[in-house]
Scaffold this motif. Structure first.
Motif, PDB file in Angstrom:
ATOM      1  N   VAL A 137      34.116 -70.777-111.254  1.00 16.17           N
ATOM      2  CA  VAL A 137      33.947 -72.049-110.585  1.00 16.17           C
ATOM      3  C   VAL A 137      33.491 -73.159-111.780  1.00 16.17           C
ATOM      4  N   PRO A 138      34.540 -74.001-112.172  1.00 15.66           N
ATOM      5  CA  PRO A 138      33.727 -74.861-112.774  1.00 15.66           C
ATOM      6  C   PRO A 138      32.771 -75.721-111.988  1.00 15.66           C
TER       7      PRO A 138
ATOM      8  N   VAL B   8      31.128 -79.785-107.719  1.00 19.19           N
ATOM      9  CA  VAL B   8      31.387 -77.968-108.681  1.00 19.19           C
ATOM     10  C   VAL B   8      32.859 -78.389-107.530  1.00 19.19           C
ATOM     11  N   GLY B   9      33.696 -78.215-108.798  1.00 20.94           N
ATOM     12  CA  GLY B   9      35.468 -77.913-108.591  1.00 20.94           C
ATOM     13  C   GLY B   9      35.671 -76.848-108.441  1.00 20.94           C
ATOM     14  N   PRO B  10      37.227 -76.751-107.783  1.00 20.83           N
ATOM     15  CA  PRO B  10      38.018 -75.455-106.561  1.00 20.83           C
ATOM     16  C   PRO B  10      37.663 -74.671-107.854  1.00 20.83           C
ATOM     17  N   PRO B  11      38.117 -72.976-107.299  1.00 21.51           N
ATOM     18  CA  PRO B  11      37.811 -71.914-108.251  1.00 21.51           C
ATOM     19  C   PRO B  11      39.172 -71.788-108.906  1.00 21.51           C
ATOM     20  N   TYR B  12      39.781 -71.494-110.270  1.00 22.06           N
ATOM     21  CA  TYR B  12      40.827 -71.026-110.725  1.00 22.06           C
ATOM     22  C   TYR B  12      41.626 -70.094-110.111  1.00 22.06           C
ATOM     23  N   ASN B  13      40.760 -69.226-109.781  1.00 22.18           N
ATOM     24  CA  ASN B  13      42.081 -68.629-109.275  1.00 22.18           C
ATOM     25  C   ASN B  13      41.098 -67.482-108.023  1.00 22.18           C
ATOM     26  N   GLU B  14      40.696 -67.940-107.085  1.00 20.69           N
ATOM     27  CA  GLU B  14      40.215 -67.953-105.701  1.00 20.69           C
ATOM     28  C   GLU B  14      40.518 -68.997-105.069  1.00 20.69           C
ATOM     29  N   THR B  15      39.741 -69.353-103.092  1.00 17.40           N
ATOM     30  CA  THR B  15      40.066 -70.250-102.458  1.00 17.40           C
ATOM     31  C   THR B  15      38.997 -70.706-102.380  1.00 17.40           C
ATOM     32  N   LEU B  16      38.328 -71.653-101.722  1.00 13.98           N
ATOM     33  CA  LEU B  16      37.495 -72.891-101.608  1.00 13.98           C
ATOM     34  C   LEU B  16      35.892 -72.600-101.323  1.00 13.98           C
ATOM     35  N   HIS B  17      36.141 -70.998-100.072  1.00 19.14           N
ATOM     36  CA  HIS B  17      34.600 -70.322 -99.777  1.00 19.14           C
ATOM     37  C   HIS B  17      33.920 -70.423-100.906  1.00 19.14           C
TER      38      HIS B  17
END
Length: 367
Positions: free
Chosen positions: A132-133, A159-168
Motif C-alpha cells: 500500500v503506497p 495513501v494510495g490503492p494497494p497493488y494487489n488487494e481491495t481498498l479496505h
C-alpha cells in the motif's frame, strides 16, 4: 486472496524524523509499535526515548521506553511494516525484510519513497505481501534531541490503492493515521496526486543546494529562481507526457515563473511558521539531496526517451555546483528572466496560482 481486516501490530523500519512521527502517532491510535533500527541507533533511542514537538499546537509527545529492535525475532509476525527510509536505501531495506521473514503473506507493507518506480520495486520484491503506497505530507526534522514537526489539514498525507488487494486495506491505514492525529486521506491515483509534487520538491532541493540550504538566500537569487521555475516547468511536462495527463490543480506549475517562486518564498519567510520552515528545509533538503538528484536524473533520462532533446534548465540544475552557479547564471541569457510581452502577460496571470500550489507542495515533504 488476502483477508486483512485490522492492523494492530506495526513495525517501523527506520527511525528518522518521518519514522518517529509515524510510529508515535500509530501508538496513539492504539497500535503495538516497534522500531527496527541500526545497532548504532538502538542504545540512543532506548536511553533517551522519543520526543516530538508539534509546532502547530506547541505541544510535546514523549515515549520514554520505545520498543526498539535491530532485527525482528525469528517467527515474529506483524500486521504491517512501514518502510521509512530514503529511496537510495530502499534496496537494502527490501533485502532486510526478505531475510527477516519466512513469509509475508497477510502482511501489509507501506512504502513512502517518492521515486517514480519505488512503489513498484517494493511490490516486485515483496509480492506475497499487500503493498500500500503512501506519501507523507507532514514536515519533520531532528533538532536538539527532539523531532520538530508540522502536520496541516490542508495538506494531508496521501495513501494510495494497494497493488494487489481491495481498498479496505488502504482505508484501514488511513483510519489508523487519522485516529493517531495525522491528517490523512485515501486517493485512487497516488501517482497523479504526488508525481507533480515530487518534481517541484526535487527541483527546489537542487536550488537549495546552490543556496546554502537557505530559503531566505534562495529568495534573493532571481536568476537561480528563473532557472528553478523553468526546471519545474520542464519536469512537469516530462511527467505529463509520462502519465498522459495532468490534473487541473497542477496546471499552474506549467507556467510558473521565477517571480512567482520568489513571491512564494518571500511569503513563506514572513509566515508564522517561517523559522520552522527555514530550519526544517536546511536539515531536510541536505538529508534528501542524494534521493532528489537521483530522481532528477531519472526525469532527464525519461525526457531523452520522449524527445531526445535534453531539458535545458533541469540539466543545468542537476549538474550545477554551488561554486559554479553564479558564473554560469551570469553568462547564460536563458535564465535572465526576459520574455516577450505576450508570454510575460500570460505568465503573470497564472504565477499567483502557481505560487499557491507550490506552497502546498513544500508543506508536503518527502522522506
Amino acid at each position: 486472496m488476502h483477508h486483512i481486516m485490522q492492523i494492530n501490530k506495526v513495525l517501523i523500519l527506520g527511525a528518522g524524523a518521518v519514522g518517529q512521527v509515524l510510529g508515535t502517532h500509530l501508538r496513539l491510535s492504539g497500535c503495538d509499535v516497534s522500531f527496527w533500527v541500526r545497532p548504532s541507533q538502538k542504545e540512543a533511542l532506548e536511553s533517551t526515548g522519543l520526543t516530538l514537538h508539534n509546532v502547530k499546537t506547541d505541544t510535546e509527545l514523549h515515549i520514554s521506553a520505545p520498543q526498539v529492535l535491530t532485527a525482528p525475532e525469528a517467527g515474529e509476525k506483524y500486521d504491517a511494516i512501514f518502510i521509512c527510509v530514503r529511496s537510495e536505501q530502499l534496496d537494502e531495506a527490501l533485502s532486510q525484510i526478505q531475510s527477516a521473514f519466512d513469509s509475508l503473506e497477510d502482511m501489509v507493507i507501506i512504502p513512502i519513497q517518492p521515486g517514480r518506480d519505488d512503489g513498484l520495486k517494493v511490490f516486485r520484491a515483496l509480492s506475497e505481501a499487500v503493498v500500500v503506497p503512501m506519501s507523507p505530507a507532514f514536515s519533520a526534522y531532528l533538532e536538539a534531541g527532539r523531532i520538530e514537526y508540522l502536520a496541516l489539514k490542508q495538506t494531508p498525507t496521501l495513501v494510495g490503492p494497494p497493488y494487489n488487494e481491495t481498498l479496505h486495506v488502504r482505508d484501514e491505514v488511513v483510519r489508523l493515521l487519522q485516529q493517531g492525529g495525522i491528517p490523512t486521506k485515501g486517493v485512487n491515483d497516488l501517482e497523479a496526486d504526488t508525481r507533480f509534487v515530487s518534481v517541484a520538491i526535487q527541483c527546489l532541493v537542487a536550488a537549495l543546494n546552490l543556496s546554502d540550504f537557505s530559503l531566505k538566500k534562495l529568495a534573493q537569487q532571481k536568476r537561480l529562481l528563473n532557472m528553478t521555475a523553468q526546471a519545474i516547468g520542464e519536469g512537469i511536462e516530462i511527467t505529463r507526457q509520462d502519465l498522459g495527463f495532468i490534473p487541473l490543480k497542477y496546471k499552474p506549475l506549467q507556467v510558473l515563473t521565477g517571480e512567482g517562486l520568489q513571491a512564494f518564498l518571500w511569503g513563506l519567510n514572513r509566515s508564522k511558521h517561517a523559522a520552522f520552515f527555514e530550519a526544517m528545509w536546511k536539515v531536510h533538503a541536505e538529508k534528501i539531496q542524494t534521493q532528489s538528484y537521483h530522481n532528477l536524473e531519472e526525469l532527464i533520462n525519461l525526457s531523452l526517451q520522449q524527445s531526445k532533446q535534453p531539458p535545458l534548465a533541469l540539466t543545468a540544475l542537476n549538474a550545477m555546483t554551488p561554486a559554479k552557479v553564479g558564473e554560469f547564471l551570469k553568462s547564460n541569457r536563458a535564465f535572465n528572466g526576459k520574455t516577450s510581452s505576450k508570454a510575460k502577460l500570460k505568465k503573470a496571470a497564472l504565477w499567483g496560482a502557481g505560487a499557491i500550489i507550490v506552497l502546498r507542495l513544500l508543506k508536503r515533504k518527502k522522506a
